[in-house]
Enzyme design. Sequence first.
Site, short mmCIF file in Angstrom:
data_model
loop_
_atom_site.label_atom_id
_atom_site.label_comp_id
_atom_site.label_asym_id
_atom_site.label_seq_id
_atom_site.Cartn_x
_atom_site.Cartn_y
_atom_site.Cartn_z
N ASP A 201 -8.28 10.64 38.23
CA ASP A 201 -7.79 11.20 36.96
C ASP A 201 -6.49 10.52 36.52
O ASP A 201 -5.75 9.98 37.33
CB ASP A 201 -7.57 12.71 37.15
CG ASP A 201 -7.43 13.42 35.80
OD1 ASP A 201 -7.92 12.90 34.79
OD2 ASP A 201 -6.83 14.52 35.79
N ASN B 260 -6.25 8.26 33.69
CA ASN B 260 -6.38 6.98 32.96
C ASN B 260 -5.73 7.05 31.57
O ASN B 260 -5.05 6.13 31.14
CB ASN B 260 -7.86 6.61 32.76
CG ASN B 260 -8.54 6.28 34.07
OD1 ASN B 260 -7.89 6.09 35.09
ND2 ASN B 260 -9.86 6.22 34.03
N TRP C 292 -1.95 7.23 31.78
CA TRP C 292 -1.45 5.92 32.21
C TRP C 292 -1.32 5.01 31.00
O TRP C 292 -0.30 4.33 30.82
CB TRP C 292 -2.42 5.31 33.23
CG TRP C 292 -2.05 3.94 33.73
CD1 TRP C 292 -1.31 3.64 34.83
CD2 TRP C 292 -2.41 2.67 33.13
NE1 TRP C 292 -1.18 2.27 34.97
CE2 TRP C 292 -1.85 1.66 33.94
CE3 TRP C 292 -3.16 2.31 32.01
CZ2 TRP C 292 -2.00 0.31 33.66
CZ3 TRP C 292 -3.31 0.95 31.73
CH2 TRP C 292 -2.74 -0.03 32.55
N HIS D 58 -8.99 3.45 30.65
CA HIS D 58 -10.27 3.52 31.37
C HIS D 58 -10.64 2.15 31.94
O HIS D 58 -11.18 2.06 33.05
CB HIS D 58 -11.38 4.03 30.44
CG HIS D 58 -11.21 5.48 30.09
ND1 HIS D 58 -10.98 6.45 31.04
CD2 HIS D 58 -11.23 6.13 28.90
CE1 HIS D 58 -10.86 7.63 30.45
NE2 HIS D 58 -11.01 7.46 29.15
N LEU E 247 -20.27 1.14 54.17
CA LEU E 247 -19.66 2.22 53.39
C LEU E 247 -20.73 2.87 52.53
O LEU E 247 -21.48 2.17 51.84
CB LEU E 247 -18.55 1.66 52.49
CG LEU E 247 -17.93 2.65 51.49
CD1 LEU E 247 -17.08 3.70 52.19
CD2 LEU E 247 -17.08 1.92 50.44
N ARG F 198 -6.78 13.95 44.51
CA ARG F 198 -6.77 13.94 43.05
C ARG F 198 -5.54 13.19 42.57
O ARG F 198 -4.42 13.54 42.94
CB ARG F 198 -6.78 15.36 42.46
CG ARG F 198 -6.82 15.31 40.92
CD ARG F 198 -7.14 16.63 40.26
NE ARG F 198 -7.31 16.44 38.82
CZ ARG F 198 -8.17 17.08 38.06
NH1 ARG F 198 -8.97 17.98 38.59
NH2 ARG F 198 -8.26 16.83 36.77
N GLU G 286 -9.66 19.32 52.91
CA GLU G 286 -8.21 19.24 52.70
C GLU G 286 -7.99 18.64 51.30
O GLU G 286 -8.71 17.73 50.89
CB GLU G 286 -7.56 18.33 53.76
CG GLU G 286 -7.65 18.90 55.16
CD GLU G 286 -6.90 20.21 55.32
OE1 GLU G 286 -5.82 20.36 54.71
OE2 GLU G 286 -7.40 21.10 56.05
C1 IPE Z 1 -11.96 15.26 36.10
O1 IPE Z 1 -10.98 14.87 35.19
C2 IPE Z 1 -13.19 14.42 35.92
C3 IPE Z 1 -13.06 13.03 36.33
C4 IPE Z 1 -12.01 12.49 36.88
C5 IPE Z 1 -14.23 12.23 36.13
P1 IPE Z 1 -10.82 15.59 33.78
O2 IPE Z 1 -9.71 14.92 33.09
O3 IPE Z 1 -12.12 15.64 33.07
O4 IPE Z 1 -10.44 17.07 34.21
P2 IPE Z 1 -9.71 18.22 33.41
O5 IPE Z 1 -10.41 18.33 32.08
O6 IPE Z 1 -8.28 17.83 33.25
O7 IPE Z 1 -9.86 19.43 34.26
C1 IPE Z 2 -10.00 10.20 34.20
O1 IPE Z 2 -8.97 9.96 33.31
C2 IPE Z 2 -11.29 9.54 33.77
C3 IPE Z 2 -12.30 10.49 33.28
C4 IPE Z 2 -12.19 11.77 33.23
C5 IPE Z 2 -13.55 9.91 32.81
P1 IPE Z 2 -8.74 10.83 32.03
O2 IPE Z 2 -9.46 10.20 30.88
O3 IPE Z 2 -9.09 12.24 32.27
O4 IPE Z 2 -7.17 10.66 31.84
P2 IPE Z 2 -6.14 11.78 31.45
O5 IPE Z 2 -6.33 12.92 32.40
O6 IPE Z 2 -6.45 12.16 30.04
O7 IPE Z 2 -4.81 11.13 31.62
MG MG Z 3 -8.06 13.84 32.95
#
Ligand code: IPE
Ligand code: IPE
Ligand code: MG
Length: 249
Positions: free
Chosen positions: A28, A30, A33, A45, A139, A192, A211
């Site tokens: 999570d 991206n 960032w 992404h 793996l 996470r 964990e």
């Molecule tokens: C969780 O991230 C899903 C993935 C990393 C693929 P999200 O960005 O979708 O989660 P929420 O919406 O913040 O809970």
């Molecule tokens: C995780 O990054 C990737 C996916 C959920 C596909 P996000 O797109 O959720 O990035 P944030 O959480 O908005 O920073």
């Molecule tokens: Mg996210």
Amino acid sequence: MDEPDAMGSGRAYAPLSHIPAHVAIIMDGNGRWAQARGLNRAAGHRAGTENLRRVLPAVVEFGIPILTIYAFSTENWGRPQAEVRLLLGLIERMLDSETQELHRNGVQIRHIGRTSGLPPRIVAKIHEAEELTRHNERLILNVAFNYGGRAEIVDAVRAIVAEGIPPEEIDEKTIGAHLTTGGLPDPDLIIRTGGDQRLSNFLIWQAAYSEFYVTPTYWPDFDRDELYKALLAYAGRERRFGRLKPARK
Ligand code: IPE
Ligand code: IPE
Ligand code: MG
């Protein structure tokens, strides 16, 4: 995928007393960032996808036998269409460009999540990658794409009913075996990135005794050092599974 010692800083780490058999990562952050750099979410992404190529050799290097990565949730369909399309495009490109390399490196690719709802072209590529790599043992890489823990449990219940298994024969093993991770051990460690402290519908059955490790680092910046830090934290955890004494599998 590069050879392990060709990546990252190449720095040696103190040995870890316990290596988890199964690590799962919620990749999570991206979007944040990218935002922090004045870039659009798409750039985030792309950087995230690129980072996966860097992290996989480290996973192998640290001797982790099973990795599950959360790439796209059943809830992520609720994002703007352009972002969804981009994410589908990125998984397709990963399949095109990385499958052979992963195969050469002994990675077994598995998809977990629903195939229904995905473009048939992507489903075909997923099946091809699974078929090509099914005998690899270095793996096991579970790619959670169009994955939701609740959807997975619904599908398991449907399958159990369809098989006509009598209610009194249904136990936790029956349900576990009908999940898309059936046959694999539950994740020992769930990482996470991006700082949020929730599962977001990831492996909700399998995470019963995992964990949990959260780092504020956004996924595109999560590197070999960060993975080592997570593994070090895991090695120091006391897992009791409801008992009084620590247990180590
Ligand atoms: C969780 O991230 C899903 C993935 C990393 C693929 P999200 O960005 O979708 O989660 P929420 O919406 O913040 O809970
Ligand atoms: C995780 O990054 C990737 C996916 C959920 C596909 P996000 O797109 O959720 O990035 P944030 O959480 O908005 O920073
Ligand atoms: Mg996210």
